[in-house]
Scaffold this motif. Structure first.
Motif, short mmCIF file in Angstrom:
data_model
loop_
_atom_site.label_atom_id
_atom_site.label_comp_id
_atom_site.label_asym_id
_atom_site.label_seq_id
_atom_site.Cartn_x
_atom_site.Cartn_y
_atom_site.Cartn_z
N ALA A 1 0.84 -1.21 0.00
CA ALA A 1 0.00 0.00 0.00
C ALA A 1 0.87 1.25 0.00
CB ALA A 1 -0.92 -0.01 1.21
N ALA B 1 -4.50 1.58 1.35
CA ALA B 1 -4.64 0.40 2.21
C ALA B 1 -6.11 0.12 2.50
CB ALA B 1 -3.87 0.61 3.51
N ILE C 1 -3.20 -7.78 6.90
CA ILE C 1 -2.21 -6.71 6.91
C ILE C 1 -0.86 -7.26 7.37
CG2 ILE C 1 -1.58 -4.53 8.02
CD1 ILE C 1 -4.63 -3.98 8.23
N LEU D 1 -1.39 -7.56 2.51
CA LEU D 1 -1.34 -6.12 2.29
C LEU D 1 -0.20 -5.54 3.13
CD1 LEU D 1 -2.67 -3.59 1.04
CD2 LEU D 1 -4.10 -3.46 3.09
N VAL E 1 1.92 -2.84 4.67
CA VAL E 1 1.64 -1.43 5.00
C VAL E 1 2.91 -0.66 5.36
CG1 VAL E 1 -0.75 -1.82 5.70
CG2 VAL E 1 1.09 -2.06 7.40
#
Lengths: 287, 781
Positions: free
Chosen positions: A11, A17, A31, A53, A55
């Motif tokens: 992201a 995100a 995450i 994901l 971050v």
């Protein structure tokens, strides 16, 4: 692959995100922060997200900011930063002390405060500091921001109120009074290093004055870290004595949720001993 | 040039190892190499009903899936290589891949070969094995009960062998003034070498040669066994172990995995690599220890031990691993009297198979199990008599004038000064002061304790005739070749196979001392059957004792030949030639001489050699030891026990060892430190536990407590020197002493601390919860 197959997305910012988290509902987005809890679970195939994901580039999750009355710590702040940051060291020495006991330097170099809280391992150090410092968690989702305390946030082992579309962005700690003292006493497991029991105490204290604003947080015992409020009640307004510490420790075991634990009597004993010793350590640190 | 013998020369091998430039098996990369992943049984005991490999084979990148029935007709059984005499040992048929029944969690049932390791791992998950689970048995004593499931149908009561030595002692025990009885549980340990096991196999169809790189402590034994299993003659089978990252006994055995990898490499015509995961290492690499011991000691009221009698149930796991049967018999049962003059002794050992990971040698191998037992019993006997444990030891230790001493099992202890090491340890401790402190602290509710272990062990096993007599299916001699190059530099080839012990350095020190050349000019080569004709490997603290002696002999041959050449060149009689610090001279004629290097060049040029002498300067020696060597010492542990938590804190640890002559004190110290950590780890932290279904419940480092540096105080070490009289270097072994001696010292110390509460014994490891429970059961403090 040793893990189940997954898609990886890095992201760019919080909106990006959140967009990925909102997704189309079919995908299990997880995450990735420091990865030190998640990746081992993925390698064991105990966690099988379809999207990872990452971050780490999200600027909104970074930084340690001194605001009026608060220290705002970005969820991506690593343990090692908590141990070295001057703001944290000055304002929240307990958080530094607790972070320094987490695992080993390799883990502290990667693991994050937000990751620890979201993972919700019942045997983790950070929750003790977050509870004892009365911090609140900032959750951001498609419907905006909300703030919860850790007791509300953590539901059960490895389960939180964080919605699949939400992200923990920061933890906000009220800046304690200058008179606040604090301590953390941890019993690491000889194999894993996780706290078998950890006790954090904060309060306004001096050796011959009644104790005020006391908070006692216990981790490692029961399904989640907890504030020992009855124990706090026992201590509040009292002048420290060995008898008081013993009485507080006896109260502490009554409010631990340990009914399901194996070796119950030993766990109770450890809780009692560590609360009592943490109180001695707490007062030992009071000038 | 300084004589480096006895000097703390830095380890030559460390430069490459600490810089990550070692060559471990997993570092091997070959063109066209493919990867294996094992499918292992999740059940401790089950019938295999069906194996469906179709989904795995359908995964892109998968080359083959082999199951037990594919190997059955072409690959032999995995053998054991130790058959104790007079024990009616029954073999446990051990196929490389199970094709009918699985017998422990981790037993291999299939192997997937794929283009990359990730695909192989994914495909392994797709192999569908249908099991019919059966009841399992995990405890060695319970396994012998008649109603228990059998691990192998051909082995009644699960007793693979019953080995006993010594006469019936009923009369002795009946007549004795004092009898102490105790049961001990030697818990199971997971060796946990830093490097997991791995194998790479490459088959050359043109030459019909197979090369196997593998994590082994003994490449030549591997070659011998694999040659038989795979049907590849030894001259076409090469086994290589360049760098091996720790073994501690767990890399002695020939495992199914390397056999399967070699099979696959030949079947596919591609090099195949397999590296186990840490999880596999926990379940599929051999474990150590695991005894239930029933022990009786008889003695007089004034402190003389008269007899010891032991009945032990030794857990061998599901199959007899390579050296497994020798560990709880020869290496355990014959040294049960320890360092004490005990006139009578007898031992009964039941070698029991269970539905668990096979058990084999683990640092100390049998001797820790024996030492723990006798050292704990001496303390319990002293307690029974209300005598000081040190006094009882002094009364019963074999006096130094009694050596060589023949123990009740017929072993001849070579040399010793047991009182000497104990005396030195007591000086370091200030024992009377400790006892005074202990007394006053007890009044404050604080519990400290002191524990002693005056141990002896046996290592550097041999001679080979004894190896044969005790059923070891190999020789116990060692080989060394010293090749002096024309420039005078030296390559040493040793049949031992050091894997962390530092012999690349200590062997160079031996040669440096004897030939008078810098250690930098000497290279030590090991671990490759193509470069070293024959050898028996590194285990049982034998490498310097046996391999070092072979090296000394080879070096002496070099000196003898070089002296002849020097005499010839200097035109003097051989008896007048002196050799010192790398320089040949002539007695009484200062300034007349030549260097060793110039003699080496002359040997190769061969322009003018003594009549009839062959050119070149190279010698090989095979040393067959005359006896075992018997290192000994006195260890002292001082602990503090927190009665509120059960925590044991090791306050001080003193180790006074006598390992004979010392070649490199720094390496000796390192070996002792490492051994201590493993021995104390057994006492306080480590323990592999299975549940009733045979699942290893301590199967990762989250649960299995490997000792960490921060758990220990700075060890205080010292030594005395009593050379082995029969070893040409006067050395004894040192690799295992720490692991052998320390476990009972620590447990004795904890029991000493808890003596006021009437606690006699707690089963290892002495975890806080067990200690606290023991205190709690006695009514707390």
């Amino acid at each position: 692959m040793r893990t189940a197959p997954f898609e990886y997305h890095r992201a760019q910012d919080l909106d990006d995100a959140l967009e990925w988290l909102a997704g189309d509902g079919d995908r299990d987005v997880k995450i990735l922060a420091g990865g030190h809890s998640l990746l081992p679970l993925m390698k064991l195939k105990l966690a099988t997200p379809t999207v990872l994901l990452d971050v780490q580039d999200v600027p909104e999750l970074r930084g340690i900011l001194l605001e009026s009355g608060w220290v705002r710590i970005g969820a991506l702040t690593r343990y090692v930063d908590l141990t070295r940051d001057a703001t944290v060291g000055d304002s929240l020495p307990l958080l530094s002390q607790v972070a320094a006991t987490v695992a080993d330097i390799q883990v502290r170099n990667r693991g994050t405060i937000g990751g620890s809280l979201c993972h919700a391992d019942p045997a983790a150090d950070i929750p003790a500091a977050v509870l004892a410092l009365d911090a609140r968690l900032v959750l951001v989702g498609p419907r905006g921001e909300r703030r919860v305390n850790l007791d509300e946030f953590t539901v059960a082992p490895f389960l939180t109120v964080l919605e699949p579309t939400e992200i923990l962005t920061a933890i906000e700690f009220p800046i304690p009074l200058q008179s606040q003292q604090s301590t953390y006493l941890k019993r690491p497991h000889p194999a894993s290093g996780y706290p078998v029991v950890g006790v954090a105490i904060t309060g306004d204290a001096s050796p011959h004055e009644p104790l005020s604003n006391v908070r006692v947080a216990v981790t490692g015992i029961g399904p989640k870290a907890y504030r020992a409020e009855k124990t706090e009640g026992t201590l509040k307004g009292q002048v420290p004595t060995p008898e008081l510490f013993r009485a507080a420790a006896d109260v502490a075991i009554t409010e631990a949720n340990m009914s399901d634990e194996p070796d119950l009597s030993y766990r109770e004993q450890l809780t009692r001993v560590y609360v009592e010793r943490a109180l001695y350590q707490f007062y030992g640190g009071v000038a | 040039m300084m004589d480096v013998l006895g000097q703390p020369v830095k380890r030559h091998e460390d430069d490459r190892l600490v810089r990550g430039k070692g060559q471990y098996t997993d570092d091997i990369r070959l063109p066209g190499m493919v990867y294996a992943h094992m499918v292992r049984s999740p059940h401790a005991h089950a019938k295999i009903k069906a194996i469906d490999t179709r989904a795995a084979l359908a995964l892109p990148g998968v080359l083959a899936v082999y199951v037990g029935s594919d190997l059955k007709d072409t690959v032999g059984m995995i053998p054991t290589a130790w058959i104790p005499p007079n024990a009616e040992m029954k073999m446990t048929p051990h196929p490389a891949l199970a094709y009918d029944t699985v017998r422990y969690v981790g037993d291999g049932v299939a192997v997937v070969i794929a283009e990359d390791p990730y695909t192989a791992s994914d495909a392994a998950d797709l192999v569908q094995v249908t099991y019919a689970p059966l009841e399992a048995v995990v405890n060695p004593r319970e396994a012998t009960e008649s109603d228990k499931p059998l691990v192998h149908q051909e082995i009644p009561d699960n007793v693979a062998f019953h080995w006993s030595v010594g006469a019936d002692l009923d009369d002795v025990f009946a007549a004795s003034e004092v009898v102490v009885r105790q049961e001990f549980r030697q818990q199971r340990l997971v060796p946990s070498a830093m490097e997991p096991r791995a194998a790479v196999a490459q088959y050359n169809p043109a030459t019909e040669e197979m090369t196997v790189w593998t994590t082994t402590q003994n490449p030549h034994i591997h070659r011998l066994l694999m040659s038989g299993i795979l049907g590849i003659p030894e001259h076409r089978l090469r086994v290589v172990a360049i760098d091996v990252g720790g073994g501690f006994g767990s890399k002695i055995a020939c495992y199914p995995d390397e056999v399967v990898v070699a099979y696959a490499a030949r079947a596919l015509g591609r090099p195949v690599k397999w590296t186990e995961t840490r999880q596999e290492n926990f379940i599929a690499t051999s474990h150590g220890r695991d005894h239930v011991q029933e022990v009786e000691l008889a003695g007089t009221r004034d402190g003389r031990i008269e007899a010891i009698r032991v009945k032990a149930f030794s857990n061998l796991g599901a199959y007899l691993s390579t050296a497994a049967p020798g560990v709880p018999t020869i290496l355990f049962g014959l040294i049960l009297n320890g360092a004490y003059k005990i006139p009578q002794a007898s031992v009964d050992v039941y070698g029991v198979v269970t539905h668990t990971t096979p058990v084999d040698a683990y640092r100390g191998a049998g001797r820790p199990e024996a030492t723990y037992l006798i050292e704990r019993m001496v303390d319990l006997y002293a307690r029974e008599l209300k005598m000081d444990p040190v006094e009882v030891r002094k009364m019963n230790l074999i006096p130094h004038e009694s050596f060589p001493y023949t123990n009740p099992f017929g072993l001849e202890y070579d040399s010793g000064n047991y009182e000497g090491t104990l005396r030195r340890a007591l000086e370091m401790v200030d024992y009377p002061q400790f006892r005074r402190d202990q007394e006053s602290l007890r009044k404050q509710g604080k519990y400290i304790g002191i524990g002693f272990s005056t141990y002896v062990e046996m290592c550097g096993l041999g001679p080979s005739e004894v190896a044969g007599a005790v059923g070891f299916q190999g020789g116990l001699w060692e080989s060394a070749t010293v090749r002096v190059h024309p420039t005078g530099k030296v390559t040493v080839f040793t049949g031992a196979s050091p894997h962390g012990q530092g012999e690349e350095t200590t062997f160079a020190q031996i040669v440096s001392h004897e030939l008078g050349m810098p250690v930098e000019d000497i290279e030590v080569v090991h671990g490759d059957t193509a470069r070293i004709a024959m050898g028996w490997g590194t285990y049982g603290s034998r490498t310097t004792v046996v391999g070092g002696a072979a090296l000394h002999m080879a070096t002496q041959k070099i000196i003898a030949k070089a002296t002849k050449i020097a005499a010839h060149k200097l035109e003097v009689s051989e008896v007048d030639v002196t050799f010192e610090a790398g320089q040949f001279g002539v007695a009484g004629v200062p300034g007349h001489g030549m260097s060793f290097a110039s003699v080496a060049l002359d040997a190769y040029l061969a322009w003018s050699l003594p009549e009839g002498m062959e050119p070149a300067l190279e010698a090989t020696a095979f040393y067959n030891p005359k006896n075992f060597t018997y290192p000994f010492g006195a260890h002292v542990a001082m602990v503090s026990v927190d009665p509120h938590t059960g925590d044991v804190e090791l306050m001080r640890y003193i180790a006074v060892d006598d390992v004979g002559n010392i070649i490199n004190p720094m390496i000796v110290e390192g070996q002792i430190h490492g051994g201590l950590v493993q021995g104390i780890g057994q006492a306080l932290y480590e323990g592999a536990e299975f549940d009733d279904q045979g699942q290893l419940i301590t199967g990762s480092f989250l649960d299995y407590a490997m000792p960490k540096a921060r758990f220990f105080p700075q060890f205080e070490t010292d030594h005395t020197v009593t050379p082995s009289p029969h070893n040409p270097l006067g050395v004894k072994g040192v690799g295992e002493t720490g692991a052998i001696a320390s476990t009972p010292a620590v447990v004795n110390a904890v029991m000493d601390a808890l003596a006021p509460m009437g606690i006699r014994d707690i089963a290892m490891p002495l975890t806080p919860i067990k200690v606290w429970n023991a205190i709690h059961q006695q009514g707390g403090i």
